[in-house]
Design a protein around this motif. Structure first.
Motif, PDB file in Angstrom:
ATOM      1  N   VAL A 197       0.859  -1.173   0.000  1.00 14.76           N
ATOM      2  CA  VAL A 197       0.000   0.000   0.000  1.00 14.76           C
ATOM      3  C   VAL A 197       0.895   1.222   0.000  1.00 14.76           C
ATOM      4  O   VAL A 197       1.812   1.331   0.816  1.00 14.76           O
ATOM      5  N   SER A 198       0.641   2.128  -0.922  1.00 15.82           N
ATOM      6  CA  SER A 198       1.425   3.357  -0.989  1.00 15.82           C
ATOM      7  C   SER A 198       0.490   4.520  -1.278  1.00 15.82           C
ATOM      8  O   SER A 198      -0.691   4.335  -1.535  1.00 15.82           O
ATOM      9  N   GLY A 199       1.025   5.717  -1.220  1.00 13.18           N
ATOM     10  CA  GLY A 199       0.241   6.910  -1.498  1.00 13.18           C
ATOM     11  C   GLY A 199       0.143   7.803  -0.287  1.00 13.18           C
ATOM     12  O   GLY A 199       0.863   7.630   0.698  1.00 13.18           O
ATOM     13  N   HIS A 234      -5.191   9.458  -1.614  1.00 10.77           N
ATOM     14  CA  HIS A 234      -4.983   8.767  -2.892  1.00 10.77           C
ATOM     15  C   HIS A 234      -4.081   7.560  -2.651  1.00 10.77           C
ATOM     16  O   HIS A 234      -2.884   7.710  -2.416  1.00 10.77           O
ATOM     17  N   ILE A 235      -4.672   6.396  -2.723  1.00 18.45           N
ATOM     18  CA  ILE A 235      -4.005   5.158  -2.315  1.00 18.45           C
ATOM     19  C   ILE A 235      -3.795   4.241  -3.510  1.00 18.45           C
ATOM     20  O   ILE A 235      -4.655   4.136  -4.384  1.00 18.45           O
ATOM     21  N   GLN A 236      -2.648   3.555  -3.514  1.00 17.81           N
ATOM     22  CA  GLN A 236      -2.372   2.515  -4.492  1.00 17.81           C
ATOM     23  C   GLN A 236      -2.204   1.202  -3.730  1.00 17.81           C
ATOM     24  O   GLN A 236      -1.440   1.147  -2.764  1.00 17.81           O
ATOM     25  N   VAL A 237      -2.902   0.176  -4.185  1.00 15.24           N
ATOM     26  CA  VAL A 237      -2.838  -1.142  -3.546  1.00 15.24           C
ATOM     27  C   VAL A 237      -2.414  -2.165  -4.580  1.00 15.24           C
ATOM     28  O   VAL A 237      -2.957  -2.215  -5.680  1.00 15.24           O
ATOM     29  N   ILE A 296     -11.061  -6.426  -3.134  1.00  9.64           N
ATOM     30  CA  ILE A 296     -10.210  -5.492  -2.400  1.00  9.64           C
ATOM     31  C   ILE A 296     -11.035  -4.311  -1.879  1.00  9.64           C
ATOM     32  O   ILE A 296     -10.838  -3.842  -0.753  1.00  9.64           O
ATOM     33  N   TYR A 297     -11.968  -3.819  -2.684  1.00 12.75           N
ATOM     34  CA  TYR A 297     -12.815  -2.699  -2.262  1.00 12.75           C
ATOM     35  C   TYR A 297     -13.655  -3.025  -1.031  1.00 12.75           C
ATOM     36  O   TYR A 297     -13.873  -2.169  -0.172  1.00 12.75           O
ATOM     37  N   ALA A 298     -14.161  -4.239  -0.945  1.00 11.62           N
ATOM     38  CA  ALA A 298     -15.149  -4.595   0.075  1.00 11.62           C
ATOM     39  C   ALA A 298     -14.756  -4.170   1.495  1.00 11.62           C
ATOM     40  O   ALA A 298     -15.532  -3.476   2.154  1.00 11.62           O
ATOM     41  N   PRO A 299     -13.587  -4.557   2.009  1.00 15.72           N
ATOM     42  CA  PRO A 299     -13.267  -4.152   3.387  1.00 15.72           C
ATOM     43  C   PRO A 299     -12.929  -2.665   3.529  1.00 15.72           C
ATOM     44  O   PRO A 299     -12.854  -2.156   4.650  1.00 15.72           O
ATOM     45  N   LEU A 300     -12.773  -1.960   2.427  1.00 11.45           N
ATOM     46  CA  LEU A 300     -12.421  -0.541   2.466  1.00 11.45           C
ATOM     47  C   LEU A 300     -13.609   0.380   2.194  1.00 11.45           C
ATOM     48  O   LEU A 300     -13.483   1.604   2.294  1.00 11.45           O
ATOM     49  N   ALA A 356      -9.453   8.336  -3.278  1.00 13.60           N
ATOM     50  CA  ALA A 356      -9.255   7.607  -4.540  1.00 13.60           C
ATOM     51  C   ALA A 356      -8.348   6.412  -4.276  1.00 13.60           C
ATOM     52  O   ALA A 356      -7.442   6.476  -3.452  1.00 13.60           O
ATOM     53  N   ILE A 357      -8.623   5.332  -4.997  1.00 15.82           N
ATOM     54  CA  ILE A 357      -7.824   4.123  -4.803  1.00 15.82           C
ATOM     55  C   ILE A 357      -7.563   3.458  -6.152  1.00 15.82           C
ATOM     56  O   ILE A 357      -8.446   3.373  -6.997  1.00 15.82           O
ATOM     57  N   SER A 358      -6.333   3.031  -6.325  1.00 12.92           N
ATOM     58  CA  SER A 358      -5.922   2.286  -7.508  1.00 12.92           C
ATOM     59  C   SER A 358      -5.569   0.880  -7.038  1.00 12.92           C
ATOM     60  O   SER A 358      -4.811   0.721  -6.076  1.00 12.92           O
ATOM     61  N   ILE A 359      -6.111  -0.119  -7.700  1.00 13.32           N
ATOM     62  CA  ILE A 359      -5.915  -1.506  -7.264  1.00 13.32           C
ATOM     63  C   ILE A 359      -5.346  -2.341  -8.396  1.00 13.32           C
ATOM     64  O   ILE A 359      -5.843  -2.310  -9.515  1.00 13.32           O
ATOM     65  N   LYS A 360      -4.310  -3.092  -8.053  1.00 17.86           N
ATOM     66  CA  LYS A 360      -3.775  -4.115  -8.945  1.00 17.86           C
ATOM     67  C   LYS A 360      -3.758  -5.407  -8.148  1.00 17.86           C
ATOM     68  O   LYS A 360      -3.170  -5.474  -7.075  1.00 17.86           O
TER      69      LYS A 360
END
Length: 85
Positions: free
Chosen positions: A21-23, A27-30, A49-53, A64-68
């Motif tokens: 996790v960074s950012g 604005h978070i990147q996972v 990944i979104y569910a618990p957040l 904002a969140i970016s997920i890979k």
């Protein structure tokens, strides 16, 4: 919201083998790696990944969140080369 808090939420909520996790606070990147992603569509992986957040996204603690998301095999094949700390 602190990136360490987000990481802990993901680790405690999901069976992840690795998570990065960074950012900044909004604005978070996972990057998540787990065998649970095998056979899932990209959309389903991101929903997982979104569910618990979601409560933090809803209350704007996370703007904002970016997920890979990667399976273990995908991560070993090429994901590690894409991610630089």
């Amino acid at each position: 919201m602190d990136i360490h808090e987000i990481k802990e939420i993901l680790i405690s909520s999901l069976a992840l083998d690795e998570v990065y996790v960074s950012g900044n606070s909004s604005h978070i990147q996972v990057i998540a790696v787990s065998k649970i992603f095998a056979g899932m569509s990209r959309v389903k992986q991101q929903q997982t990944i979104y569910a618990p957040l979601m409560k933090y996204i809803t209350n704007n603690s996370i703007h904002a969140i970016s997920i890979k998301a990667y399976t273990i095999e995908e991560w070993q094949s090429y994901g590690k080369n894409l991610y630089r700390c």
